[in-house]
Design a protein around this motif. Structure first.
Motif, PDB file in Angstrom:
ATOM      1  N   TYR A 177       0.862  -1.271   0.205  1.00  0.00           N
ATOM      2  CA  TYR A 177      -0.284  -0.237  -0.142  1.00  0.00           C
ATOM      3  C   TYR A 177       0.963   1.437   0.189  1.00  0.00           C
ATOM      4  O   TYR A 177      -0.088   2.113   0.073  1.00  0.00           O
ATOM      5  CB  TYR A 177      -0.956  -0.051   0.949  1.00  0.00           C
ATOM      6  CG  TYR A 177      -1.206  -1.443   1.815  1.00  0.00           C
ATOM      7  CD1 TYR A 177      -2.370  -1.352   0.266  1.00  0.00           C
ATOM      8  CD2 TYR A 177      -2.390  -1.801   3.050  1.00  0.00           C
ATOM      9  CE1 TYR A 177      -3.196  -2.513   0.550  1.00  0.00           C
ATOM     10  CE2 TYR A 177      -3.194  -2.911   2.387  1.00  0.00           C
ATOM     11  CZ  TYR A 177      -3.594  -2.950   1.517  1.00  0.00           C
ATOM     12  OH  TYR A 177      -4.207  -4.434   1.908  1.00  0.00           O
ATOM     13  N   GLY A 178       2.157   1.399  -0.180  1.00  0.00           N
ATOM     14  CA  GLY A 178       3.206   1.885   0.147  1.00  0.00           C
ATOM     15  C   GLY A 178       3.433   2.298   1.577  1.00  0.00           C
ATOM     16  O   GLY A 178       2.842   1.619   2.340  1.00  0.00           O
ATOM     17  N   TYR A 179       3.636   3.784   2.253  1.00  0.00           N
ATOM     18  CA  TYR A 179       4.141   4.166   2.726  1.00  0.00           C
ATOM     19  C   TYR A 179       3.545   5.800   3.207  1.00  0.00           C
ATOM     20  O   TYR A 179       3.254   6.710   2.023  1.00  0.00           O
ATOM     21  CB  TYR A 179       5.356   4.304   2.642  1.00  0.00           C
ATOM     22  CG  TYR A 179       6.334   3.397   2.639  1.00  0.00           C
ATOM     23  CD1 TYR A 179       6.412   2.266   3.471  1.00  0.00           C
ATOM     24  CD2 TYR A 179       6.659   2.953   0.593  1.00  0.00           C
ATOM     25  CE1 TYR A 179       6.680   0.859   2.973  1.00  0.00           C
ATOM     26  CE2 TYR A 179       7.003   2.133   1.169  1.00  0.00           C
ATOM     27  CZ  TYR A 179       7.352   0.727   1.441  1.00  0.00           C
ATOM     28  OH  TYR A 179       8.006  -0.354   1.276  1.00  0.00           O
ATOM     29  N   SER A 180       2.892   6.256   4.533  1.00  0.00           N
ATOM     30  CA  SER A 180       2.866   6.971   4.909  1.00  0.00           C
ATOM     31  C   SER A 180       2.646   7.584   6.852  1.00  0.00           C
ATOM     32  O   SER A 180       3.742   6.329   6.902  1.00  0.00           O
ATOM     33  CB  SER A 180       1.241   6.636   5.632  1.00  0.00           C
ATOM     34  OG  SER A 180       0.661   6.030   6.281  1.00  0.00           O
ATOM     35  N   TYR A 181       2.847   8.279   7.749  1.00  0.00           N
ATOM     36  CA  TYR A 181       3.111   8.204   8.667  1.00  0.00           C
ATOM     37  C   TYR A 181       2.793   7.276   9.750  1.00  0.00           C
ATOM     38  O   TYR A 181       3.556   6.502  10.670  1.00  0.00           O
ATOM     39  CB  TYR A 181       2.320   8.952   9.577  1.00  0.00           C
ATOM     40  CG  TYR A 181       1.325   9.298  10.440  1.00  0.00           C
ATOM     41  CD1 TYR A 181       1.308   8.582  11.632  1.00  0.00           C
ATOM     42  CD2 TYR A 181       0.042   8.994   9.990  1.00  0.00           C
ATOM     43  CE1 TYR A 181      -0.001   8.178  12.189  1.00  0.00           C
ATOM     44  CE2 TYR A 181      -1.072   8.765  10.166  1.00  0.00           C
ATOM     45  CZ  TYR A 181      -1.271   8.168  11.453  1.00  0.00           C
ATOM     46  OH  TYR A 181      -2.353   8.272  11.223  1.00  0.00           O
ATOM     47  N   ALA A 182       1.655   5.663   9.267  1.00  0.00           N
ATOM     48  CA  ALA A 182       1.663   4.882   9.770  1.00  0.00           C
ATOM     49  C   ALA A 182       2.234   3.658   9.816  1.00  0.00           C
ATOM     50  O   ALA A 182       2.254   3.106  10.901  1.00  0.00           O
ATOM     51  CB  ALA A 182      -0.176   4.426   9.634  1.00  0.00           C
ATOM     52  N   SER A 183       3.337   4.206   8.861  1.00  0.00           N
ATOM     53  CA  SER A 183       4.560   3.236   8.598  1.00  0.00           C
ATOM     54  C   SER A 183       5.838   3.255   9.522  1.00  0.00           C
ATOM     55  O   SER A 183       6.179   1.882   9.044  1.00  0.00           O
ATOM     56  CB  SER A 183       5.534   2.613   6.939  1.00  0.00           C
ATOM     57  OG  SER A 183       3.926   3.477   5.854  1.00  0.00           O
ATOM     58  N   CYS A 184       5.569   4.337  10.196  1.00  0.00           N
ATOM     59  CA  CYS A 184       6.614   4.008  11.277  1.00  0.00           C
ATOM     60  C   CYS A 184       5.621   3.183  12.173  1.00  0.00           C
ATOM     61  O   CYS A 184       5.036   3.373  12.585  1.00  0.00           O
ATOM     62  CB  CYS A 184       6.908   5.859  11.375  1.00  0.00           C
ATOM     63  SG  CYS A 184       7.620   6.572  10.446  1.00  0.00           S
ATOM     64  N   PRO A 185       7.130   2.619  13.979  1.00  0.00           N
ATOM     65  CA  PRO A 185       6.780   1.433  13.741  1.00  0.00           C
ATOM     66  C   PRO A 185       6.389   2.512  15.172  1.00  0.00           C
ATOM     67  O   PRO A 185       7.291   3.680  15.828  1.00  0.00           O
ATOM     68  CB  PRO A 185       7.515   0.414  14.174  1.00  0.00           C
ATOM     69  CG  PRO A 185       9.083   1.721  14.085  1.00  0.00           C
ATOM     70  CD  PRO A 185       8.679   2.585  12.827  1.00  0.00           C
ATOM     71  N   SER A 186       5.532   2.230  16.397  1.00  0.00           N
ATOM     72  CA  SER A 186       5.206   2.062  17.333  1.00  0.00           C
ATOM     73  C   SER A 186       5.971   1.334  18.480  1.00  0.00           C
ATOM     74  O   SER A 186       5.614   0.395  18.549  1.00  0.00           O
ATOM     75  CB  SER A 186       3.813   2.139  17.868  1.00  0.00           C
ATOM     76  OG  SER A 186       3.290   3.032  16.652  1.00  0.00           O
TER      77      SER A 186
END
Length: 278
Positions: A60-69
């Protein structure tokens, strides 16, 4: 002196190795695959409590949500993805974005709490979704349903949270056989998957949901035991999920533990190694 220097160098090399390993793991998790362990039964029978899988982030590509919590309550660590990549949030867009398809099993960030959820994508932008008498309707048409026997499991506490399954033949005492009716549901694009029925309840009789542009509608396969888009966020549900909140697609279970921890290898389910997710 030489011995101390060698010892110091060895310690420094070890530290560098650990740092490099963490950086590589961080990049791998951010860009390619994220591990995910199923904590609840909302996606039964597709996914069981204790399934361990990797989420494909590239699709799906990348957004801020791609960064791990990074959350480790035991040591007070709570770093949210927005703390690391908040500069990417807010435009509901993605870098190298790919379009999800109806029927995908998707991991996404809850729009309010930021917690990771995994559900099946049912509604695309502009769709009208409704559940009538337990049957899913998409854009005014009922999806195809076929009986598929009975799903059975032992009525006992499951996973680290010790959750007890809900049963259609309940109440069932500990150690008894918990049963749910199973159906094969086929979506308009031909994707078929199993769903479960437990009871006749409010979520089996809904109004019409119109999915906003740039958002998606998700449901759990364990239809009567899932907090999903049928319930608004203010009521503790998921509501409509923005495109930028998608993390990735779940394609395959790597292994599965029937015990309280995935480290208890003697509780691993022998029939779920590298099992494809449908």
């Amino acid at each position: 002196m030489a011995t101390k220097a060698k010892t110091g160098n060895a310690v420094w090399e070890t530290i560098k190795t650990i740092v490099y390993a963490l950086l590589i793991a961080g990049v791998f998790r951010t860009l390619f695959f994220q591990p995910f362990w199923i904590p609840s039964g909302s996606m039964k029978p597709t996914l069981l409590i204790g399934d361990f899988l990797f989420v494909n982030k590239m699709v799906y590509g990348y957004s801020y949500a791609s960064c791990p919590s990074l959350r480790i309550p035991a040591v007070g660590l709570d770093i949210d993805a927005k703390d690391l990549c908040g500069w990417l949030a807010g435009d509901n867009d993605r870098i190298l974005g790919g379009e999800p398809e109806r029927g995908d099993v998707v991991v996404f960030r809850h729009p309010v709490t930021g917690r990771d959820y995994i559900k099946r994508l049912i509604g695309l932008p502009g769709d009208k979704i409704q559940v009538k008498d337990g049957v899913l309707h998409i854009n005014g048409s009922a999806v195809k349903l076929e009986e598929n026997g009975v799903f059975e499991e032992v009525a006992e506490p499951q996973g680290p949270q010790r959750l007890r399954p809900r049963c259609e033949n309940g109440p069932v005492g500990t150690g008894g056989i918990c049963q749910k009716s199973e159906y094969i549901e086929t979506l308009p694009n031909g994707v078929s998957h199993a769903i479960l029925n437990i009871d006749d309840q409010a979520s089996d009789h809904t109004g019409i949901y119109v999915v906003p542009e740039g958002h998606f509608f998700f449901m759990g396969d364990n239809r009567d035991n899932s907090s999903d888009s049928r319930l608004p966020q203010v009521a503790g549900g998921v509501g409509y999920v923005p495109y930028e909140n998608l993390i990735g697609r779940a394609d395959r279970v790597m292994f599965s533990s029937a015990g309280r921890s995935m480290l208890f290898f003697w509780t691993w389910r022998s029939d779920r190694f590298f099992k494809g997710i449908e």
